[in-house]
Design a protein around this motif. Sequence first.
Motif, PDB file in Angstrom:
ATOM      1  N   VAL A  87     -11.247  29.514 -62.188  1.00  0.00           N
ATOM      2  CA  VAL A  87     -12.629  29.028 -62.139  1.00  0.00           C
ATOM      3  C   VAL A  87     -12.799  28.130 -60.913  1.00  0.00           C
ATOM      4  O   VAL A  87     -12.230  27.055 -60.831  1.00  0.00           O
ATOM      5  CB  VAL A  87     -12.994  28.263 -63.428  1.00  0.00           C
ATOM      6  CG1 VAL A  87     -14.402  27.698 -63.318  1.00  0.00           C
ATOM      7  CG2 VAL A  87     -12.888  29.175 -64.641  1.00  0.00           C
ATOM      8  N   THR A  88     -13.577  28.631 -59.960  1.00  0.00           N
ATOM      9  CA  THR A  88     -13.728  27.918 -58.692  1.00  0.00           C
ATOM     10  C   THR A  88     -15.184  27.637 -58.337  1.00  0.00           C
ATOM     11  O   THR A  88     -15.468  26.963 -57.351  1.00  0.00           O
ATOM     12  CB  THR A  88     -13.132  28.750 -57.537  1.00  0.00           C
ATOM     13  OG1 THR A  88     -13.788  30.026 -57.523  1.00  0.00           O
ATOM     14  CG2 THR A  88     -11.645  28.951 -57.719  1.00  0.00           C
ATOM     15  N   ASP A  89     -16.104  28.206 -59.112  1.00  0.00           N
ATOM     16  CA  ASP A  89     -17.529  28.002 -58.840  1.00  0.00           C
ATOM     17  C   ASP A  89     -18.330  28.368 -60.099  1.00  0.00           C
ATOM     18  O   ASP A  89     -17.740  28.653 -61.148  1.00  0.00           O
ATOM     19  CB  ASP A  89     -17.983  28.833 -57.628  1.00  0.00           C
ATOM     20  CG  ASP A  89     -17.746  30.329 -57.834  1.00  0.00           C
ATOM     21  OD1 ASP A  89     -17.447  30.747 -58.983  1.00  0.00           O
ATOM     22  OD2 ASP A  89     -17.850  31.084 -56.854  1.00  0.00           O
ATOM     23  N   PRO A 144     -18.496  15.826 -55.512  1.00  0.00           N
ATOM     24  CA  PRO A 144     -17.228  16.040 -54.791  1.00  0.00           C
ATOM     25  C   PRO A 144     -16.136  16.643 -55.680  1.00  0.00           C
ATOM     26  O   PRO A 144     -15.251  17.324 -55.168  1.00  0.00           O
ATOM     27  CB  PRO A 144     -16.855  14.650 -54.280  1.00  0.00           C
ATOM     28  CG  PRO A 144     -17.722  13.692 -54.995  1.00  0.00           C
ATOM     29  CD  PRO A 144     -18.932  14.427 -55.464  1.00  0.00           C
ATOM     30  N   VAL A 145     -16.185  16.376 -56.969  1.00  0.00           N
ATOM     31  CA  VAL A 145     -15.492  17.204 -57.955  1.00  0.00           C
ATOM     32  C   VAL A 145     -16.584  17.597 -58.925  1.00  0.00           C
ATOM     33  O   VAL A 145     -17.241  16.725 -59.490  1.00  0.00           O
ATOM     34  CB  VAL A 145     -14.377  16.431 -58.702  1.00  0.00           C
ATOM     35  CG1 VAL A 145     -13.754  17.303 -59.775  1.00  0.00           C
ATOM     36  CG2 VAL A 145     -13.338  15.921 -57.728  1.00  0.00           C
ATOM     37  N   ALA A 146     -16.817  18.887 -59.088  1.00  0.00           N
ATOM     38  CA  ALA A 146     -17.909  19.277 -59.968  1.00  0.00           C
ATOM     39  C   ALA A 146     -17.518  18.984 -61.410  1.00  0.00           C
ATOM     40  O   ALA A 146     -16.386  19.257 -61.822  1.00  0.00           O
ATOM     41  CB  ALA A 146     -18.241  20.745 -59.779  1.00  0.00           C
ATOM     42  N   GLY A 147     -18.447  18.418 -62.156  1.00  0.00           N
ATOM     43  CA  GLY A 147     -18.178  18.110 -63.559  1.00  0.00           C
ATOM     44  C   GLY A 147     -19.199  18.721 -64.487  1.00  0.00           C
ATOM     45  O   GLY A 147     -19.031  18.723 -65.704  1.00  0.00           O
ATOM     46  N   GLY A 182     -18.333  22.332 -66.097  1.00  0.00           N
ATOM     47  CA  GLY A 182     -16.940  22.131 -66.407  1.00  0.00           C
ATOM     48  C   GLY A 182     -16.300  21.634 -65.119  1.00  0.00           C
ATOM     49  O   GLY A 182     -16.936  21.612 -64.071  1.00  0.00           O
ATOM     50  N   VAL A 183     -15.046  21.212 -65.214  1.00  0.00           N
ATOM     51  CA  VAL A 183     -14.407  20.679 -64.008  1.00  0.00           C
ATOM     52  C   VAL A 183     -14.133  21.809 -63.020  1.00  0.00           C
ATOM     53  O   VAL A 183     -13.511  22.812 -63.368  1.00  0.00           O
ATOM     54  CB  VAL A 183     -13.072  19.988 -64.355  1.00  0.00           C
ATOM     55  CG1 VAL A 183     -12.361  19.537 -63.079  1.00  0.00           C
ATOM     56  CG2 VAL A 183     -13.304  18.806 -65.280  1.00  0.00           C
ATOM     57  N   VAL A 184     -14.657  21.667 -61.819  1.00  0.00           N
ATOM     58  CA  VAL A 184     -14.305  22.564 -60.717  1.00  0.00           C
ATOM     59  C   VAL A 184     -13.886  21.685 -59.546  1.00  0.00           C
ATOM     60  O   VAL A 184     -14.654  20.863 -59.062  1.00  0.00           O
ATOM     61  CB  VAL A 184     -15.469  23.494 -60.326  1.00  0.00           C
ATOM     62  CG1 VAL A 184     -15.113  24.304 -59.084  1.00  0.00           C
ATOM     63  CG2 VAL A 184     -15.811  24.436 -61.480  1.00  0.00           C
ATOM     64  N   VAL A 185     -12.638  21.868 -59.161  1.00  0.00           N
ATOM     65  CA  VAL A 185     -12.045  21.023 -58.126  1.00  0.00           C
ATOM     66  C   VAL A 185     -12.381  21.630 -56.762  1.00  0.00           C
ATOM     67  O   VAL A 185     -12.372  22.851 -56.619  1.00  0.00           O
ATOM     68  CB  VAL A 185     -10.519  20.948 -58.351  1.00  0.00           C
ATOM     69  CG1 VAL A 185      -9.838  20.135 -57.267  1.00  0.00           C
ATOM     70  CG2 VAL A 185     -10.218  20.370 -59.734  1.00  0.00           C
TER      71      VAL A 185
END
Length: 438
Positions: A374-376, A215-218, A221-224
């Motif tokens: 950075v979104t994906d 649900p928040v990619a980690g 790297g962090v992708v909200v």
Amino acid sequence: MKEKNGVKGSVIQHSELFEEAKKYLVGGVNSPVRSFRSVGGDPVFVKCARGSKVLAEDGRKLIDYCMSWGAMLLGHAHPEVLPALRKAVGNGTSYGMPTRLETELAKMIAEAIPSMEQVRLTSSGTEAVMGAIRVARAFTKKNKILKFEGCYHGHADHLLVKAGSGASTLGVPDSEGVPVDFSRNTLVAPYNDLVKTGALLQEHVGDVAAIIVEPVAGNMGVVVPDTDFLKGLRKLCDEQGALLIFDEVITGFRLTYGGAQNYFDVIPDLTCLGKIIGGGMPLGAFGGGRGIMKVLAPLGPAYQAGTLSGNPVAVTAGITTLKCLARSKPYERLASVTRTLCEGIRDAAQKEGVSVQINSLESMFTVFFTEWRVTDYQTASRQDFPAFRKFFHALLQDGVYFAPSAFETNFVSVAHTKKDLQSTLQAVRAAFKKTHDR
Ligand SMILES: *Cc1c(COP(=O)(O)O)cnc(C)c1O
């Protein structure tokens, strides 16, 4: 943890330890990213850890932002968790019979995350995800799973797929040793792309058991998630009769006590947990509504088991950790500390004219060396990797340990202090200077 200057005896070099480790352990490690493959150099060998710091075998003290990949939300060697563990060990370490402790932890999980009415404990996040997917398939009587590019869900065969360019085609394994047949039932869509996700579902209409998502990619790297991404997935699942699985192995008890689903108010059918719920011990969990989980053995036909599942020592670490979190409610402070840190990093980068994007949410953050948002996974892959490497090693030299890959998340813990932040920002400023000098 001894932390005086003037280390006693001769100083051990990590290069020596690494050479020795490589004789007996594959690549010198037991999990690949630890090996520093993507940043180069010798990994840090840890002697012990306390609070926000690890003491390395070469005598250096490092401010740790890996925190066992997010597991140590309370910090290392926590003063309440350790005594509880000592006591638990005294009672014997494994029985293969039920304990009241397991019920207690499952109840705490269900109260924190009400969608997890019924819980199954495992020994790792990987196992939790495998179990959840089996339940989804057994419940829906469908085979296909839809995942997102750049999301990691453990090392199970059918999930080691992130797909190449043709995102709307069937999954191709990322790993040798995974038969293409095994990943035939794995569909892959770009993160944050509801249109492509919907189209892919449509293409395989009636065949998809579940959508699984961080649900928040980690793990890139962090992708909200964009506003409405998670809500959109919920809607797509409902329309298609597929289950929604949140892999909250990182976000569970981190974004907030109730995890990402309560943070974003999007409720999945099944949830996977790991990392924090083990308080530093091997522990995972998956769960969902009673009506779905009843397909699991011994109630139903979907098999899942584990010799050490619900291990009393691990479960004790979990219970104690969750109790501390519930009582101390550290989330606001964690977010504010992380915000201060990220603002400081951003300022320092600007001053040195280094292009970075800092993605962060609550106590998770990643510094991407890129000028684009950075979104994906695609945008996360457009980084200046040599710059990251320089930055990473410069920080390390100054006593700050960031996650050793440009595709990982850094974690702030309850134990990180103002002084840690100051030292970190000082190191960050110096590191950007070095990143700059090429
Ligand atoms: C770490 C992780 C896993 C795997 O957990 P292990 O305990 O390493 O098996 C699964 N999903 C996510 C999102 C993770 O970050």
